[in-house]
Motif scaffolding. Structure first.
Motif, PDB file in Angstrom:
ATOM      1  N   ALA A  24     -28.713  17.888  15.513  1.00 45.09           N
ATOM      2  CA  ALA A  24     -28.713  17.518  14.198  1.00 45.09           C
ATOM      3  C   ALA A  24     -28.645  16.222  13.932  1.00 45.09           C
ATOM      4  O   ALA A  24     -27.723  15.548  13.680  1.00 45.09           O
ATOM      5  N   PHE A  25     -29.853  15.405  14.261  1.00 44.25           N
ATOM      6  CA  PHE A  25     -30.114  14.319  14.101  1.00 44.25           C
ATOM      7  C   PHE A  25     -31.566  13.799  13.876  1.00 44.25           C
ATOM      8  O   PHE A  25     -32.376  14.879  14.238  1.00 44.25           O
ATOM      9  N   LEU A  26     -32.010  12.580  13.100  1.00 42.52           N
ATOM     10  CA  LEU A  26     -33.136  12.436  13.040  1.00 42.52           C
ATOM     11  C   LEU A  26     -33.957  12.006  14.102  1.00 42.52           C
ATOM     12  O   LEU A  26     -33.172  11.140  14.949  1.00 42.52           O
ATOM     13  N   PRO A  27     -35.175  11.870  13.891  1.00 42.28           N
ATOM     14  CA  PRO A  27     -36.125  11.237  15.153  1.00 42.28           C
ATOM     15  C   PRO A  27     -36.007   9.586  14.802  1.00 42.28           C
ATOM     16  O   PRO A  27     -35.912   9.047  13.728  1.00 42.28           O
ATOM     17  N   SER A  28     -36.249   8.871  16.119  1.00 39.46           N
ATOM     18  CA  SER A  28     -36.272   7.449  16.111  1.00 39.46           C
ATOM     19  C   SER A  28     -37.689   7.100  15.570  1.00 39.46           C
ATOM     20  O   SER A  28     -38.472   7.972  15.398  1.00 39.46           O
ATOM     21  N   LEU A  60     -40.559   5.605  20.850  1.00 36.84           N
ATOM     22  CA  LEU A  60     -40.329   7.044  21.397  1.00 36.84           C
ATOM     23  C   LEU A  60     -41.912   7.187  22.334  1.00 36.84           C
ATOM     24  O   LEU A  60     -41.641   7.761  23.523  1.00 36.84           O
ATOM     25  N   GLU A 116     -26.992  15.549   4.097  1.00 33.29           N
ATOM     26  CA  GLU A 116     -26.365  14.281   3.883  1.00 33.29           C
ATOM     27  C   GLU A 116     -27.204  13.162   4.321  1.00 33.29           C
ATOM     28  O   GLU A 116     -27.855  12.299   3.688  1.00 33.29           O
ATOM     29  N   LYS A 117     -27.409  13.437   5.615  1.00 28.56           N
ATOM     30  CA  LYS A 117     -28.402  12.293   6.184  1.00 28.56           C
ATOM     31  C   LYS A 117     -29.877  12.279   5.587  1.00 28.56           C
ATOM     32  O   LYS A 117     -30.380  11.339   5.567  1.00 28.56           O
ATOM     33  N   GLU A 119     -30.714   9.338  18.017  1.00 30.09           N
ATOM     34  CA  GLU A 119     -31.786   8.851  17.170  1.00 30.09           C
ATOM     35  C   GLU A 119     -32.629   7.959  17.437  1.00 30.09           C
ATOM     36  O   GLU A 119     -33.772   8.078  17.035  1.00 30.09           O
ATOM     37  N   LYS A 120     -32.238   6.828  18.530  1.00 29.09           N
ATOM     38  CA  LYS A 120     -33.043   6.074  18.877  1.00 29.09           C
ATOM     39  C   LYS A 120     -33.981   6.398  20.258  1.00 29.09           C
ATOM     40  O   LYS A 120     -34.563   5.539  20.819  1.00 29.09           O
TER      41      LYS A 120
END
Lengths: 351, 111
Positions: free
Chosen positions: A211-215, A220, A265-266, B72-73
């Motif tokens: 549950a997190f966004l890509p960097s 990457l 929310e993110k 995320e990073k």
């Protein structure tokens, strides 16, 4: 693991998913409507720019059952595009200026008419992209020669690999998927895919395994290239960082893991007007396995067809009226407009 | 426990510190944002440093933020745990190196 459909989960129902996305949260909190955010930024109604890609979903059948799959694909799904519908796609393409055809699924290669379809698309002179899950190449002897088949038709291969380690990849895509993916990538490399000067493009797709966004896609990509080269002598062209959209199996994961509110929310907080201006639905039309037309693969899975002002089936395909339509939006669209943006081709905003 | 000094929801309210002192908050957040931009160090390296420091200063909000931030990073679990070991080693070392002071004093006062 079974698909949500096979489990008779409420979340297998598109209308139920849309309800979840629009309902207030337990403490009465409501996320702003996506349409409102577009309006504030002068982007409503969202209209196509130039339609240059036809994305075709060849069916929901897949040899994998990934935890984040927005299609809810798997071995238990029987929905598959017929050869007749494929012919309608070919007819539509022959009459249009669209040059890129993006084949997806499920595992598109499991459609019995897959190779015929690629050959016909090739004869039409269109650039063909295949969303290959990699493990299909090793799943059965009859698929072992797919790398050579792809090469023969100059197909661009785009493959998911959530991470360069087994633990995180297998957590998202199933036990043993990493090892098989590595073997498949080596087979693709062996026929020239990803090799400099070969002209055979091999791109990888990164989805966060949680549950997190890509960097940043750029950093990457550099890290993936270094780690895959060092560990497995694998080379590839580009890495696309894609945000997981809160629908279907990923929505199920978010809810059951208690991450739904935080993730939404993110996404809402990361809304980026520049990303919204470049979303993939502005240059793509998506065809469902039964021939219906959608603004994108996600709308397809949510049973949200293109606006009624445009043709809604490939047999009536008309690029002019599709170019004039208003794109159908909903709360899940926050997924494509967060941060640097997300599309089937990765980020939509250059760093 | 119903009440606690720490509430995870307060992390999202960090920006509210501006309510009582807008100018200083604004200066802090500008600085903060600048610090974490890609520079001589990558954003991933900075997130890992922040994660390690968060453990050293034992800030639960920072641990929450920089665990997700590191993921995320693009950091992996091994890198994140190694960063925490670096913090632990420095904290442990900081305690132990004062042992020299203790030894000096012992030698000073003992026969």
């Amino acid at each position: 693991m079974k698909s949500l459909a096979a489990q008779h989960s409420l979340l297998a129902d598109a209308a139920f998913q849309l309800d979840v996305l629009s309902q207030p949260l337990p403490q009465g909190r409501v996320f702003p409507a996506f349409g409102q955010r577009l309006q504030e930024n002068g982007l409503l109604p969202l209209k196509p720019s130039q339609i240059s890609i036809l994305q075709i979903n060849l069916g929901k059948m897949c040899n994998q059952v990934c935890k984040h799959c927005h299609v809810d694909a798997g071995p238990d799904r029987k929905e598959i595009m017929t050869r007749e519908t494929m012919q309608l796609c070919l007819d539509a393409l022959a009459e249009s200026t669209i040059q890129v055809v993006d084949l997806t699924g499920g595992a598109p290669e499991m459609n019995p008419h897959f190779r015929w379809f690629v050959e016909e698309l090739s004869k039409l002179g269109r650039q063909v992209i295949v969303r290959c899950n990699l493990t299909i190449i090793l799943a059965n002897k009859k698929y072992h020669d797919l790398p050579e088949f792809f090469k023969l038709h100059g197909v661009q291969v785009v493959s998911s690999l959530p991470y360069f380690t087994a633990s995180r990849t297998d957590a998202q895509r199933g036990e043993g998927v990493f090892e098989k993916s590595i073997k498949a990538l080596q087979m693709l490399n062996a026929v020239g895919y990803g090799q400099e000067g070969s002209g055979l493009i091999l791109d990888l797709v990164y989805n966060p395994a949680g549950a997190f966004l890509p960097s940043s896609q750029q950093s990457l990509e550099a890290e993936f290239k270094r780690r895959l080269q060092q560990g497995y002598q694998i080379v590839f062209n580009n890495l696309f960082a894609i945000t997981n959209l809160p629908i279907s199996r990923y929505l199920d994961y978010l809810i059951t893991s208690g991450n739904y509110e935080g993730y939404m929310e993110k996404l809402v907080n990361a809304f980026n007007p520049a990303a919204a201006a470049n979303v993939m639905c502005r240059n793509t039309v998506s065809v469902g396995w039964e021939g219906s037309l959608y603004d994108c693969d996600f709308n397809q899975m949510l049973d949200l067809p293109v606006a009624a002002t445009a043709p809604r089936h490939i047999r009536d395909f008309d690029l002019a009226s599709l170019s004039e339509r208003a794109i159908v939006i909903n709360q899940h669209c926050y997924g494509c407009t967060a941060g640097a943006g997300s599309s089937c081709g990765g980020e939509t905003v250059n760093p | 426990m119903e009440k606690s000094y720490y509430d995870p929801k307060d992390l999202a309210k960090f920006g509210n510190i501006a309510e009582f002192q807008p100018l200083l908050a604004s200066k802090f957040f500008d600085y903060y944002g600048e610090v974490f931009k890609e520079g001589a160090l990558t954003e991933r390296e900075k997130a890992l440093i922040a994660l390690a420091v968060a453990h050293a200063v034992q800030c639960p909000y920072c641990i929450d933020a920089y665990t997700t931030g590191s993921l995320e990073k693009g950091a992996d679990e091994a890198q994140m745990m190694e960063a925490i070991h670096v913090a632990a080693a420095i904290k442990g070392g900081a305690a132990l190196v004062h042992g020299v002071q203790m030894m000096n004093k012992v030698k000073e006062v003992m026969m």
